[in-house]
Design a protein around this motif. Structure first.
Motif, mmCIF file in Angstrom:
data_model
loop_
_atom_site.group_PDB
_atom_site.id
_atom_site.type_symbol
_atom_site.label_atom_id
_atom_site.label_comp_id
_atom_site.label_asym_id
_atom_site.label_seq_id
_atom_site.Cartn_x
_atom_site.Cartn_y
_atom_site.Cartn_z
ATOM 1 N N ASN A 285 -6.374 3.747 -4.315
ATOM 2 C CA ASN A 285 -4.922 3.396 -4.574
ATOM 3 C C ASN A 285 -4.587 1.807 -4.290
ATOM 4 O O ASN A 285 -3.463 2.093 -3.847
ATOM 5 C CB ASN A 285 -4.273 4.372 -5.014
ATOM 6 C CG ASN A 285 -4.207 5.558 -6.041
ATOM 7 O OD1 ASN A 285 -5.298 5.391 -7.336
ATOM 8 N ND2 ASN A 285 -3.965 6.581 -5.910
ATOM 9 N N LEU A 286 -4.986 2.293 -2.978
ATOM 10 C CA LEU A 286 -4.618 1.605 -1.834
ATOM 11 C C LEU A 286 -5.248 -0.399 -1.966
ATOM 12 O O LEU A 286 -4.999 -0.526 -1.935
ATOM 13 C CB LEU A 286 -5.216 1.692 -0.287
ATOM 14 C CG LEU A 286 -4.473 3.189 0.397
ATOM 15 C CD1 LEU A 286 -5.185 3.344 1.831
ATOM 16 C CD2 LEU A 286 -3.077 2.691 0.468
ATOM 17 N N LEU A 287 -6.334 -0.107 -2.650
ATOM 18 C CA LEU A 287 -6.532 -1.388 -3.421
ATOM 19 C C LEU A 287 -6.240 -2.946 -3.793
ATOM 20 O O LEU A 287 -6.701 -3.537 -4.155
ATOM 21 C CB LEU A 287 -8.453 -1.337 -3.458
ATOM 22 C CG LEU A 287 -9.725 -0.531 -2.857
ATOM 23 C CD1 LEU A 287 -11.121 -0.200 -3.913
ATOM 24 C CD2 LEU A 287 -9.165 -0.949 -1.492
ATOM 25 N N GLY A 288 -4.769 -1.980 -4.433
ATOM 26 C CA GLY A 288 -4.191 -3.112 -6.023
ATOM 27 C C GLY A 288 -5.478 -3.016 -7.110
ATOM 28 O O GLY A 288 -6.466 -2.193 -7.200
ATOM 29 N N PRO A 289 -5.128 -4.325 -7.945
ATOM 30 C CA PRO A 289 -6.179 -4.138 -9.211
ATOM 31 C C PRO A 289 -7.680 -4.107 -8.688
ATOM 32 O O PRO A 289 -8.238 -4.776 -7.879
ATOM 33 C CB PRO A 289 -5.940 -5.275 -10.515
ATOM 34 C CG PRO A 289 -4.747 -5.984 -8.965
ATOM 35 C CD PRO A 289 -4.129 -5.111 -8.221
ATOM 36 N N ILE A 290 -8.723 -3.363 -9.990
ATOM 37 C CA ILE A 290 -10.167 -3.500 -9.260
ATOM 38 C C ILE A 290 -10.564 -4.163 -10.269
ATOM 39 O O ILE A 290 -10.406 -4.232 -11.567
ATOM 40 C CB ILE A 290 -10.233 -2.067 -9.068
ATOM 41 C CG1 ILE A 290 -9.944 -1.555 -7.628
ATOM 42 C CG2 ILE A 290 -12.269 -1.851 -8.989
ATOM 43 C CD1 ILE A 290 -9.981 0.182 -7.782
ATOM 44 N N TYR A 291 -11.642 -4.719 -9.758
ATOM 45 C CA TYR A 291 -12.085 -5.432 -10.979
ATOM 46 C C TYR A 291 -13.731 -4.819 -11.194
ATOM 47 O O TYR A 291 -13.330 -4.993 -12.401
ATOM 48 C CB TYR A 291 -12.573 -6.942 -10.791
ATOM 49 C CG TYR A 291 -13.740 -7.413 -11.591
ATOM 50 C CD1 TYR A 291 -12.995 -8.872 -12.279
ATOM 51 C CD2 TYR A 291 -15.197 -7.816 -10.949
ATOM 52 C CE1 TYR A 291 -13.929 -9.774 -13.007
ATOM 53 C CE2 TYR A 291 -16.187 -8.579 -12.331
ATOM 54 C CZ TYR A 291 -15.051 -9.153 -13.057
ATOM 55 O OH TYR A 291 -15.720 -10.065 -13.981
#
Ligand SMILES: *[C@@H]1O[C@H](CO)[C@@H](O)[C@H](O)[C@H]1NC(C)=O
Length: 451
Positions: free
Chosen positions: A380-386
């Motif tokens: 959840n800390l990573l921002g949008p995940i490709y």
């Protein structure tokens, strides 16, 4: 018939490659085999095709991610501590000549719902948003105590004894809050759980000193990382071994580890042929780990599982000052767990992915039957995940030291964020194989000229 080799090594993971490199330098005749057609075993770095083939056999890599050859995605996320034991081995063997390192740009810790830089000196502690005003003063005194400590000068001891007093006693003496203890114990001393608190403080002191002295070497973080990915490490030790006469064979099926009537090692059968040697060293997958096991007895036991999520991002991790690489530690207490969650992020700066792509790996030791939920606080800390590739891997350890049957099994890669435990395993296996402690000598450069 005489043995052709002193040692056969199975699997080209980092632990096995360091051992075959060091054994070759020592004058042992080494044959090194791997069932895969690439180096690195579990510690390999994969290109995009290999990555998708491993996790999504039915999907080709999206063209949007760029060229295959720009990628070297690590399967096991670890960084090298600049002043640590792994660096010592790299320097003493001069394997550094095959590698180029870049520093990791930031070291962060999670506290009370957000991430901040890990302070590593009393000056940084005073500026850190991790602590309130009064706590900063207390932390400053704590860091001053560590920095001025001299074993032979009782005036610096403030009545404390590192070999007798527990870390708990020391935290209490300086009145440090539990949240501050969390980042000191987990983001600086790099403990995975809180067992250290009740033990004598010496080990924790040494770990904090290692962190701060490594930090002082490059400035931004205590970690370094090889260009083109961690898979470069086993390959460099394989080159070292080859220079000293070691033989490498990839893509070799291992049919069976053959033993005599007493259960002692005789040789390895591969493609119908048996090669003899005095001893064999191998990773757990060659000795009964999981269903990949090839013939013979089970010689390993499962000691827990690690969940890892390889996340492809199109942006740096939010809250890290746009760092091109970083480590983030989420101490267990902060998210009501027993084991920390780690995030390791690298990018095109390290030649491991295309420009404007970032590869973050979130990992922890599995505690429940829903491992993917357990890493959620990190993901959840990573921002949008490709894109995201999740794996749950058992950690195997050998059931016997191997000295009785000449069969020496290494450990699986654990959940720690660095290579110090890999080096411990190297020392441990070396001692059992050779019968004496591993002493790191500077290698004889003459040999290379002749090789
Ligand atoms: C990526 O890996 C595949 C499979 O091992 C290999 O065939 C291919 O040549 C690699 N691509 C590049 C560009 O190295």
């Amino acid at each position: 018939m005489d043995e052709e080799y002193d040692v056969i090594v199975l699997g080209t993971g980092l632990t096995e490659c360091i051992l075959s490199g060091l054994l070759s330098v020592e004058g042992k005749k080494v044959l090194h085999m791997d069932r895969n057609d690439y180096y690195g075993g579990d510690s390999a770095s994969l290109n995009l095709t290999q990555l998708y083939r491993k996790f999504r056999p039915n999907q080709a890599p999206p063209s949007e991610l760029g060229r295959d050859r720009d990628y070297a995605v690590d399967l096991i996320p670890k960084f090298i501590i600049a002043s640590g034991e792994m660096t010592k081995i790299l320097v003493h063997t001069e394997v550094t000549r095959y590698l180029e390192f870049k520093q990791i740009a930031g070291s962060f810790v999670y506290r009370d719902g957000r991430i901040s830089k890990v302070p590593s000196t009393e000056i940084e502690a005073v500026k850190s948003p991790l602590m309130g005003l009064f706590e900063k003063r207390r932390a400053k005194k704590f860091f001053e105590f560590l920095q001025t400590w001299r074993d032979d000068d009782p005036a610096t001891h403030q009545g404390l004894n590192l070999d007798r007093d527990s870390m708990k006693t020391i935290y209490e003496k300086f009145g440090l809050e539990p949240g501050t203890q969390d980042f000191i114990g987990h983001a600086m001393a790099l403990y995975l759980d809180d067992d250290y608190i009740t033990k004598p403080a010496r080990e924790t002191y040494s770990r904090i000193v290692l962190y701060t002295s490594s930090m002082a070497r490059y400035g931004k973080s205590p970690y370094i990382y090889p260009l083109y990915g961690l898979g470069e490490l086993p390959q460099s030790f394989a080159r070292l071994s080859a220079i000293y006469g070691g033989t490498y064979m990839l893509d070799k099926p291992i049919d069976e580890v053959i033993t005599d009537a007493d259960g002692k090692f005789v040789g390895v059968k591969s493609g119908g042929e048996t090669v003899k040697a005095k001893q064999v060293i191998g990773d757990p997958s060659y000795f009964g780990a999981g269903k990949e096991a090839e013939g013979g007895k089970i010689r390993v036991i499962e000691e827990g599982k690690v969940v890892r999520a390889i996340c492809i991002l199109k942006h740096p991790i939010p809250g890290t000052d746009d760092s091109d690489s970083c480590q983030i530690i989420i101490p267990q207490n902060q998210v009501n767990r027993r084991n920390d969650i780690y995030i390791a992020m690298v990018s095109s700066t390290h030649n491991v992915c295309a420009k404007d792509v970032y590869v973050a790996i979130v990992s922890t030791i599995v505690e429940t039957d829903k491992p993917e939920l357990e890493i959620a606080p990190g993901v959840n800390l990573l921002g949008p995940i490709y894109d995201k590739f999740v794996s749950v891997t058992p950690i195997y350890v050998p059931t016997a030291p191997g000295t009785a049957d000449n069969i020496f099994v290494t450990k699986s890669y654990d959940a720690t964020s660095h290579f110090e435990t890999v080096v411990e395993d190297v020392h441990d296996v070396w001692k059992r194989v050779v019968g004496s402690d591993l002493v790191l000598k500077k290698r004889d450069t003459e040999a290379e000229v002749q090789g």
